[in-house]
Design a protein around this motif. Structure first.
Motif, PDB file in Angstrom:
ATOM      1  N   SER A 152       0.809  -1.221   0.000  1.00 40.48           N
ATOM      2  CA  SER A 152       0.000   0.000   0.000  1.00 40.48           C
ATOM      3  C   SER A 152       0.843   1.271   0.000  1.00 40.48           C
ATOM      4  N   ASN A 153       2.111   1.168   0.366  1.00 36.15           N
ATOM      5  CA  ASN A 153       2.980   2.345   0.357  1.00 36.15           C
ATOM      6  C   ASN A 153       3.509   2.662  -1.041  1.00 36.15           C
ATOM      7  N   SER A 154       3.388   1.699  -1.946  1.00 39.56           N
ATOM      8  CA  SER A 154       3.945   1.879  -3.285  1.00 39.56           C
ATOM      9  C   SER A 154       2.899   2.288  -4.313  1.00 39.56           C
ATOM     10  N   TYR A 155       1.622   2.036  -3.997  1.00 40.75           N
ATOM     11  CA  TYR A 155       0.561   2.307  -4.959  1.00 40.75           C
ATOM     12  C   TYR A 155      -0.491   3.226  -4.335  1.00 40.75           C
ATOM     13  N   LEU A 156      -1.444   3.644  -5.167  1.00 43.48           N
ATOM     14  CA  LEU A 156      -2.499   4.541  -4.703  1.00 43.48           C
ATOM     15  C   LEU A 156      -3.367   3.913  -3.624  1.00 43.48           C
ATOM     16  N   ASP A 157      -3.917   4.754  -2.776  1.00 45.54           N
ATOM     17  CA  ASP A 157      -4.911   4.308  -1.802  1.00 45.54           C
ATOM     18  C   ASP A 157      -6.269   4.307  -2.502  1.00 45.54           C
ATOM     19  N   LEU A 158      -6.772   3.116  -2.812  1.00 42.16           N
ATOM     20  CA  LEU A 158      -8.036   3.018  -3.545  1.00 42.16           C
ATOM     21  C   LEU A 158      -9.251   3.057  -2.624  1.00 42.16           C
ATOM     22  N   ALA A 159      -9.030   3.380  -1.362  1.00 44.73           N
ATOM     23  CA  ALA A 159     -10.157   3.651  -0.470  1.00 44.73           C
ATOM     24  C   ALA A 159     -10.601   5.110  -0.608  1.00 44.73           C
ATOM     25  N   LYS A 160      -9.804   5.927  -1.298  1.00 43.16           N
ATOM     26  CA  LYS A 160     -10.106   7.342  -1.474  1.00 43.16           C
ATOM     27  C   LYS A 160     -10.932   7.539  -2.751  1.00 43.16           C
ATOM     28  N   PRO A 161     -12.089   8.181  -2.661  1.00 40.95           N
ATOM     29  CA  PRO A 161     -13.005   8.259  -3.805  1.00 40.95           C
ATOM     30  C   PRO A 161     -12.439   8.965  -5.023  1.00 40.95           C
ATOM     31  N   ASN A 162     -11.679  10.038  -4.843  1.00 38.40           N
ATOM     32  CA  ASN A 162     -11.152  10.747  -6.004  1.00 38.40           C
ATOM     33  C   ASN A 162     -10.005   9.992  -6.666  1.00 38.40           C
ATOM     34  N   ASN A 163      -9.262   9.218  -5.887  1.00 38.48           N
ATOM     35  CA  ASN A 163      -8.262   8.345  -6.491  1.00 38.48           C
ATOM     36  C   ASN A 163      -8.932   7.297  -7.365  1.00 38.48           C
ATOM     37  N   ILE A 164     -10.037   6.750  -6.883  1.00 38.39           N
ATOM     38  CA  ILE A 164     -10.783   5.748  -7.667  1.00 38.39           C
ATOM     39  C   ILE A 164     -11.268   6.351  -8.975  1.00 38.39           C
ATOM     40  N   LEU A 165     -11.875   7.538  -8.901  1.00 36.09           N
ATOM     41  CA  LEU A 165     -12.349   8.194 -10.123  1.00 36.09           C
ATOM     42  C   LEU A 165     -11.188   8.498 -11.065  1.00 36.09           C
ATOM     43  N   GLY A 166     -10.063   8.946 -10.509  1.00 34.71           N
ATOM     44  CA  GLY A 166      -8.902   9.246 -11.344  1.00 34.71           C
ATOM     45  C   GLY A 166      -8.419   8.024 -12.109  1.00 34.71           C
ATOM     46  N   ILE A 167      -8.373   6.880 -11.421  1.00 33.08           N
ATOM     47  CA  ILE A 167      -8.007   5.616 -12.090  1.00 33.08           C
ATOM     48  C   ILE A 167      -8.941   5.366 -13.268  1.00 33.08           C
ATOM     49  N   GLU A 168     -10.256   5.557 -13.047  1.00 35.32           N
ATOM     50  CA  GLU A 168     -11.239   5.287 -14.100  1.00 35.32           C
ATOM     51  C   GLU A 168     -11.136   6.289 -15.248  1.00 35.32           C
ATOM     52  N   TYR A 169     -10.805   7.547 -14.947  1.00 35.96           N
ATOM     53  CA  TYR A 169     -10.622   8.527 -16.022  1.00 35.96           C
ATOM     54  C   TYR A 169      -9.469   8.108 -16.943  1.00 35.96           C
ATOM     55  N   ILE A 170      -8.357   7.713 -16.341  1.00 34.44           N
ATOM     56  CA  ILE A 170      -7.193   7.327 -17.150  1.00 34.44           C
ATOM     57  C   ILE A 170      -7.471   6.048 -17.929  1.00 34.44           C
ATOM     58  N   LYS A 171      -8.138   5.085 -17.298  1.00 35.15           N
ATOM     59  CA  LYS A 171      -8.505   3.856 -18.002  1.00 35.15           C
ATOM     60  C   LYS A 171      -9.424   4.160 -19.182  1.00 35.15           C
ATOM     61  N   ALA A 172     -10.360   5.097 -18.983  1.00 32.99           N
ATOM     62  CA  ALA A 172     -11.278   5.467 -20.068  1.00 32.99           C
ATOM     63  C   ALA A 172     -10.516   6.097 -21.230  1.00 32.99           C
ATOM     64  N   ILE A 173      -9.553   6.958 -20.916  1.00 31.36           N
ATOM     65  CA  ILE A 173      -8.735   7.581 -21.966  1.00 31.36           C
ATOM     66  C   ILE A 173      -8.011   6.500 -22.775  1.00 31.36           C
ATOM     67  N   LYS A 174      -7.448   5.511 -22.068  1.00 32.12           N
ATOM     68  CA  LYS A 174      -6.722   4.437 -22.752  1.00 32.12           C
ATOM     69  C   LYS A 174      -7.660   3.565 -23.576  1.00 32.12           C
ATOM     70  N   ASN A 175      -8.790   3.167 -22.977  1.00 33.67           N
ATOM     71  CA  ASN A 175      -9.709   2.267 -23.661  1.00 33.67           C
ATOM     72  C   ASN A 175     -10.350   2.904 -24.889  1.00 33.67           C
ATOM     73  N   GLN A 176     -10.570   4.224 -24.820  1.00 31.69           N
ATOM     74  CA  GLN A 176     -11.184   4.921 -25.950  1.00 31.69           C
ATOM     75  C   GLN A 176     -10.157   5.422 -26.962  1.00 31.69           C
ATOM     76  N   ARG A 177      -8.880   5.114 -26.697  1.00 30.36           N
ATOM     77  CA  ARG A 177      -7.787   5.576 -27.558  1.00 30.36           C
ATOM     78  C   ARG A 177      -7.886   7.085 -27.774  1.00 30.36           C
ATOM     79  N   SER A 178      -8.199   7.771 -26.699  1.00 23.99           N
ATOM     80  CA  SER A 178      -8.360   9.218 -26.747  1.00 23.99           C
ATOM     81  C   SER A 178      -7.003   9.905 -26.744  1.00 23.99           C
ATOM     82  N   SER A 179      -6.946  11.069 -27.372  1.00 26.29           N
ATOM     83  CA  SER A 179      -5.712  11.868 -27.365  1.00 26.29           C
ATOM     84  C   SER A 179      -5.639  12.784 -26.145  1.00 26.29           C
ATOM     85  N   LEU A 180      -6.646  12.710 -25.251  1.00 26.98           N
ATOM     86  CA  LEU A 180      -6.631  13.517 -24.027  1.00 26.98           C
ATOM     87  C   LEU A 180      -5.393  13.203 -23.193  1.00 26.98           C
ATOM     88  N   HIS A 181      -4.798  14.250 -22.659  1.00 31.43           N
ATOM     89  CA  HIS A 181      -3.631  14.090 -21.778  1.00 31.43           C
ATOM     90  C   HIS A 181      -4.119  14.204 -20.335  1.00 31.43           C
TER      91      HIS A 181
END
Length: 406
Positions: A152-181
């Motif tokens: 848990s010291n090396s990776y994100l704390d996924l008990a935090k709601p905004n960290n969870i959403l952030g993970i999903e935003y980045i996954k969505a960018i990758k899955n949709q092959r979006s050019s969003l940075h």
């Protein structure tokens, strides 16, 4: 024009949002800020404090240049689907980057955690299933399974709601092959779910709403935590409609929907599954308020958020087939408002948008937008009866809000 995208609810817009907006604009070196904002019902399964039109005006007066509505089909959803819909809108609108607030504030830790989750996916899913069988909720099972596998010291704390959403935003960018940075900025002082004021100027939306409801229309109790336009618009809304929206405003309507439904009818509602229809009906017959109803249906297996979202779908009579369809992309851009800068951007770029731009409901017939319309009608039932028609008709009569330079 360089555009940065924000994924927001602004319930209501507060000083923490202003910090995030300005930091995002700076981090992306952006000329234009585009927000995709949930409509009248929100991701955590609750009605917005004030209507989407007032929240749009808050956004524009506080620095956002364009506001698009996140359709109901994505807004009242778990994090993965919520993120997919929002990212698809920002991508279609030509944003160069999306910037989200997080407890981490470190993009590298998000990318490292996503790589870890991808590598460990099979084992993670096996662990999640094992924890679910013990009776815990899905989010809790994910957290337990993840921490069992990771340092848990090396990776994100996924008990935090905004960290969870952030993970999903980045996954969505990758899955949709979006050019969003993707970009992230650390949240300041207040945690997402904080119910009490934690600093002199920054507070969570949760604590602000709690203070508003405890004082009713006395917004002076929150004035140090919100920009001037937010305070004024909250006062204006209360003076106009004599209410701030919360679940208890809708209890009688939800109660009616429940007690006149059969178990078979409830099973057709989106997210009603695994025999929940029986528990819902039993609780409805013996509950006198929404709070009491929620306490009776709550179990370790289901989070409050999941159950509140389910209640929104019952309230709006949203059935499984109505929510069916591609979970990854929206099909239109519903324009709620713009500034002069936003209007200039639209004039220059709208011909290149990957989705149709909708500024007038009558000009667009689409299954998802009909869900938005129905949700707006139901939301209007939360105000005094003599004001319901006015708020309901606003969905058709309200043109996109335009804030001109002064």
């Amino acid at each position: 024009m360089n555009a940065v995208g924000l994924i927001v609810e602004y319930n209501p817009f507060h000083n923490g949002h202003a910090f995030h907006l300005n930091a995002s604009k700076e981090a992306a070196n952006a000329d234009v800020v585009i927000a995709v904002m949930s409509g009248n019902f929100l991701q955590r399964g609750e009605p917005a404090l004030v209507s989407k039109w007032y929240r749009t005006r808050m956004a524009l007066l506080n620095g956002v240049d364009i506001v698009f509505e996140l359709p109901y089909r994505f807004a009242v959803q778990k994090a993965e689907i919520f993120a997919n819909g929002a990212v698809s809108i920002l991508d279609a609108a030509g944003c160069n980057a999306v910037c989200f607030g997080s407890e981490s504030g470190d993009l590298a830790s998000f990318l490292k955690t996503i790589d870890f989750l991808t590598e460990q996916q099979e084992q993670l899913e096996e662990n999640i299933h094992r924890f679910i069988e013990t009776g815990v909720s899905y989010p809790k099972a994910v957290s337990l399974a993840y921490h069992q596998l990771s340092d848990s010291n090396s990776y994100l704390d996924l008990a935090k709601p905004n960290n969870i959403l952030g993970i999903e935003y980045i996954k969505a960018i990758k899955n949709q092959r979006s050019s969003l940075h993707p970009l992230t900025v650390a949240r300041k002082n207040a945690d997402y779910h904080d119910e009490h004021f934690a600093s002199e100027t920054i507070a969570s939306a949760t604590s602000i709403r709690k203070a508003i409801f405890s004082k009713e229309c006395d917004t002076f109790s929150i004035e140090q935590y919100v920009p001037g336009p937010t305070k004024q618009l909250l006062l204006d809304y209360y003076n106009e409609y004599q209410v701030f929206h919360q679940w208890e405003n809708y209890w009688n309507y939800l109660h009616f929907r429940l007690i006149q439904s059969s178990t078979e009818e409830l099973k057709e509602i989106y997210e009603v599954e695994e025999g929940l229809e029986n528990r819902l009906l039993q609780a409805a017959f013996i509950s006198d308020s929404f709070q009491e109803f929620m306490e009776k249906i709550k179990t370790k297996r289901y989070t409050w958020t999941r159950l509140r979202r389910l209640c929104v779908h019952i309230l709006t009579n949203t059935k499984k087939e109505q929510m069916a369809g591609p979970e990854d992309k929206a099909s239109y851009l519903r324009l709620l408002g713009m500034t002069d800068t936003g209007k200039e951007y639209l004039n220059k770029r709208k011909k290149d948008f990957a989705l149709p731009l909708v500024s007038k409901l009558s000009s667009y017939k689409e299954k998802d937008i009909l869900l938005d319309l129905k949700a707006a009608r139901i939301y209007s039932l939360g105000v005094a009866h003599h004001k319901t028609k006015e708020l309901m008709n606003q969905e058709f009569k309200q043109q996109p809000i335009w804030i001109e330079k002064r």
